[in-house]
Design an enzyme around this catalytic site. Structure first.
Site, PDB file in Angstrom:
ATOM      1  N   LEU A  54      55.294 -27.434  46.602  1.00 38.54           N
ATOM      2  CA  LEU A  54      56.353 -26.640  47.530  1.00 38.54           C
ATOM      3  C   LEU A  54      56.472 -25.403  46.282  1.00 38.54           C
ATOM      4  O   LEU A  54      56.788 -25.504  45.354  1.00 38.54           O
ATOM      5  CB  LEU A  54      57.535 -27.366  47.994  1.00 38.54           C
ATOM      6  N   GLY A  99      54.259 -31.581  46.222  1.00 42.38           N
ATOM      7  CA  GLY A  99      53.528 -31.166  47.607  1.00 42.38           C
ATOM      8  C   GLY A  99      52.309 -30.854  47.502  1.00 42.38           C
ATOM      9  O   GLY A  99      51.794 -31.005  48.780  1.00 42.38           O
ATOM     10  N   ASN A 123      55.520 -35.295  41.223  1.00 41.48           N
ATOM     11  CA  ASN A 123      56.440 -35.626  40.006  1.00 41.48           C
ATOM     12  C   ASN A 123      57.577 -35.095  40.236  1.00 41.48           C
ATOM     13  O   ASN A 123      58.370 -34.538  39.075  1.00 41.48           O
ATOM     14  CB  ASN A 123      55.645 -34.395  38.991  1.00 41.48           C
ATOM     15  N   GLU A 124      58.329 -35.233  41.372  1.00 39.52           N
ATOM     16  CA  GLU A 124      59.695 -34.572  41.582  1.00 39.52           C
ATOM     17  C   GLU A 124      60.786 -35.133  40.864  1.00 39.52           C
ATOM     18  O   GLU A 124      61.454 -34.031  40.263  1.00 39.52           O
ATOM     19  CB  GLU A 124      59.869 -35.018  42.980  1.00 39.52           C
TER      20      GLU A 124
HETATM   21  C1  LIG Z   1      66.026 -34.573  49.836  1.00 40.05           C
HETATM   22  C2  LIG Z   1      64.989 -33.599  49.510  1.00 40.05           C
HETATM   23  C3  LIG Z   1      65.017 -33.063  48.048  1.00 40.05           C
HETATM   24  C4  LIG Z   1      63.949 -31.872  47.830  1.00 40.05           C
HETATM   25  C5  LIG Z   1      62.374 -32.336  47.853  1.00 40.05           C
HETATM   26  C6  LIG Z   1      61.610 -31.440  47.220  1.00 40.05           C
HETATM   27  C7  LIG Z   1      60.273 -31.890  47.081  1.00 40.05           C
HETATM   28  C8  LIG Z   1      59.581 -30.927  46.190  1.00 40.05           C
HETATM   29  C9  LIG Z   1      58.050 -30.931  46.148  1.00 40.05           C
HETATM   30  C10 LIG Z   1      57.357 -29.832  45.325  1.00 40.05           C
HETATM   31  O1  LIG Z   1      56.254 -29.683  45.705  1.00 40.05           O
HETATM   32  S1  LIG Z   1      58.069 -29.232  44.239  1.00 40.05           S
HETATM   33  C11 LIG Z   1      57.171 -28.158  43.373  1.00 40.05           C
HETATM   34  C12 LIG Z   1      56.438 -29.071  42.192  1.00 40.05           C
HETATM   35  N1  LIG Z   1      55.332 -28.435  41.280  1.00 40.05           N
HETATM   36  C13 LIG Z   1      55.190 -28.348  40.146  1.00 40.05           C
HETATM   37  O2  LIG Z   1      55.871 -29.228  39.711  1.00 40.05           O
HETATM   38  C14 LIG Z   1      54.298 -27.725  39.658  1.00 40.05           C
HETATM   39  C15 LIG Z   1      54.665 -26.561  38.803  1.00 40.05           C
HETATM   40  N2  LIG Z   1      53.702 -25.610  38.360  1.00 40.05           N
HETATM   41  C16 LIG Z   1      52.973 -26.087  37.243  1.00 40.05           C
HETATM   42  O3  LIG Z   1      53.026 -27.198  36.811  1.00 40.05           O
HETATM   43  C17 LIG Z   1      51.994 -24.878  36.836  1.00 40.05           C
HETATM   44  O4  LIG Z   1      52.238 -23.773  37.328  1.00 40.05           O
HETATM   45  C18 LIG Z   1      50.366 -25.282  37.257  1.00 40.05           C
HETATM   46  C19 LIG Z   1      50.299 -25.456  38.751  1.00 40.05           C
HETATM   47  C20 LIG Z   1      49.926 -26.573  36.566  1.00 40.05           C
HETATM   48  C21 LIG Z   1      49.450 -23.985  37.146  1.00 40.05           C
HETATM   49  O5  LIG Z   1      49.636 -23.887  35.472  1.00 40.05           O
HETATM   50  P1  LIG Z   1      49.369 -22.348  35.089  1.00 40.05           P
HETATM   51  O6  LIG Z   1      49.417 -22.256  33.788  1.00 40.05           O
HETATM   52  O7  LIG Z   1      47.831 -22.148  35.611  1.00 40.05           O
HETATM   53  O8  LIG Z   1      50.050 -21.418  35.840  1.00 40.05           O
HETATM   54  P2  LIG Z   1      51.620 -20.829  35.583  1.00 40.05           P
HETATM   55  O9  LIG Z   1      51.769 -19.894  34.314  1.00 40.05           O
HETATM   56  O10 LIG Z   1      52.259 -22.202  34.976  1.00 40.05           O
HETATM   57  O11 LIG Z   1      52.221 -20.336  36.763  1.00 40.05           O
HETATM   58  C22 LIG Z   1      51.811 -19.185  37.355  1.00 40.05           C
HETATM   59  C23 LIG Z   1      52.996 -18.590  38.238  1.00 40.05           C
HETATM   60  O12 LIG Z   1      53.176 -19.429  39.363  1.00 40.05           O
HETATM   61  C24 LIG Z   1      54.656 -19.864  39.473  1.00 40.05           C
HETATM   62  N3  LIG Z   1      54.594 -20.958  40.036  1.00 40.05           N
HETATM   63  C25 LIG Z   1      54.083 -22.437  39.394  1.00 40.05           C
HETATM   64  N4  LIG Z   1      54.208 -23.270  40.375  1.00 40.05           N
HETATM   65  C26 LIG Z   1      54.944 -22.657  41.073  1.00 40.05           C
HETATM   66  C27 LIG Z   1      55.896 -23.460  42.217  1.00 40.05           C
HETATM   67  N5  LIG Z   1      55.533 -24.736  42.544  1.00 40.05           N
HETATM   68  N6  LIG Z   1      56.506 -22.674  43.003  1.00 40.05           N
HETATM   69  C28 LIG Z   1      56.845 -21.324  42.978  1.00 40.05           C
HETATM   70  N7  LIG Z   1      56.250 -20.841  41.882  1.00 40.05           N
HETATM   71  C29 LIG Z   1      55.305 -21.344  40.983  1.00 40.05           C
HETATM   72  C30 LIG Z   1      54.896 -19.780  37.897  1.00 40.05           C
HETATM   73  O13 LIG Z   1      56.419 -19.725  37.685  1.00 40.05           O
HETATM   74  C31 LIG Z   1      54.301 -18.444  37.316  1.00 40.05           C
HETATM   75  O14 LIG Z   1      54.936 -17.319  37.861  1.00 40.05           O
HETATM   76  P3  LIG Z   1      55.305 -15.945  37.085  1.00 40.05           P
HETATM   77  O15 LIG Z   1      55.564 -16.330  35.586  1.00 40.05           O
HETATM   78  O16 LIG Z   1      53.813 -15.316  37.106  1.00 40.05           O
HETATM   79  O17 LIG Z   1      56.083 -15.316  37.666  1.00 40.05           O
END
Ligand SMILES: CCCCCCC/C=C/C(=O)SCCNC(=O)CCNC(=O)[C@H](O)C(C)(C)COP(=O)(O)OP(=O)(O)OC[C@H]1O[C@@H](n2cnc3c(N)ncnc32)[C@H](O)[C@@H]1OP(=O)(O)O
Length: 248
Positions: A54, A99, A123-124
């Site tokens: 997400l 997600g 991993n939430e």
């Molecule tokens: C009762 C209900 C409660 C709420 C429930 C909510 C359920 C939530 C579900 C979810 O899916 S939450 C999201 C979980 N995702 C993560 O933990 C992944 C986070 N990201 C990473 O670990 C890494 O980015 C990656 C996917 C392994 C890629 O690594 P890489 O080194 O290739 O890129 P980065 O430099 O880390 O990221 C680039 C750029 O993208 C932004 N970003 C990364 N992930 C997200 C995301 N999920 N959403 C928005 N943006 C994301 C990151 O901040 C970087 O941004 P900039 O620095 O370029 O601005």
């Protein structure tokens, strides 16, 4: 054989923004209504990343109305994928946390590229948030209660060999064979008459989906209360800052 490929393309990390969720639902709906298609391979166009899950920026610092719209879109995509009449095969060619993993778990079969970096899981808890009950149900239905309980509490991200061992994926293959494997698995699934397979899928999945369908609005209200808490907003901000600072 009537197989479409949906390639997620939202660089840099294929996060599931409101726009991506909406487009995905529209694409699926079109394919469901086009009787020439019987199967879909879901994969990624972003090298090394299936989906970062997400979009955290959609859940941070926005209005209540936005959170409600976003969460309804998340619910909608899950319901569409989980109950799809099409055969869905995930060709997982990159990392898939939270997600991203959930999306693949809604598919009928998962093929994961054998790359130690391609972790997957819900991993939430590591973000200080909680996977909703229907995320949990989807995982339990795939890997069983005990594995899901441990994986969810610890926020485990499984590398390919482990993901295969616990049954989170069905096959791990060399990276250059992910797509061809997904295609040959698809042929096997499409050899089964659609009506029998679809009714069986429905039999297996409808009780889980119905639990959300019956309380969609309540689920949105719960999400709103949860995501609006100061402590949760702070956890998300800290997590996003960490991701951003990684580069610096
Ligand atoms: C009762 C209900 C409660 C709420 C429930 C909510 C359920 C939530 C579900 C979810 O899916 S939450 C999201 C979980 N995702 C993560 O933990 C992944 C986070 N990201 C990473 O670990 C890494 O980015 C990656 C996917 C392994 C890629 O690594 P890489 O080194 O290739 O890129 P980065 O430099 O880390 O990221 C680039 C750029 O993208 C932004 N970003 C990364 N992930 C997200 C995301 N999920 N959403 C928005 N943006 C994301 C990151 O901040 C970087 O941004 P900039 O620095 O370029 O601005």
């Amino acid at each position: 054989m009537g197989v479409a490929v949906i390639k997620l393309k939202n660089p840099p990390v294929n996060s599931l923004s409101l726009e991506v969720l909406t487009e995905f639902v529209i694409s699926l709906e079109k394919l469901e209504n086009d009787k020439t298609f019987r199967g879909v391979i879901v994969t990624s166009d972003c090298p090394g990343i299936f989906s970062a899950g997400l979009d955290l920026t959609e859940m941070c610092g926005k209005s209540q109305a936005h959170y409600a719209e976003y969460w309804r879109a998340v619910q909608e995509l899950w319901l569409r994928l989980y109950l799809s009449n099409l055969v869905l095969i995930a060709a997982i060619n990159g990392v898939s946390p939270a997600g991203g993993c959930l999306m693949s778990l809604t598919c009928d079969y998962r093929v994961l590229a054998d790359n130690p970096k391609y972790n997957m899981g819900l991993n939430e808890t590591l973000l200080g948030i909680v996977a909703p009950s229907w995320f949990k149900d989807t995982l339990v239905n795939t890997v069983g209660h005990r594995t899901a309980e441990r994986a969810l509490q610890l926020g485990l991200l499984f590398p390919p060999a482990e993901a295969l061992r616990v049954g989170m994926v069905d096959q791990v293959v060399p990276e250059d064979q992910v797509h061809s494997t997904a295609l040959s698995v698809m042929a096997q699934w499409l050899a089964v008459p659609d009506h029998a397979r679809q009714l069986t899928k429905n039999l297996m999945r409808k009780p889980t989906a119905d639990r959300l369908v019956k309380q969609r609005d309540a689920d949105i209200q719960y999400f709103l209360r949860f995501i609006s808490r100061d402590s949760i907003q702070k956890s998300l901000r800290v997590y996003l800052d960490k991701l951003r600072q990684k580069k610096g």
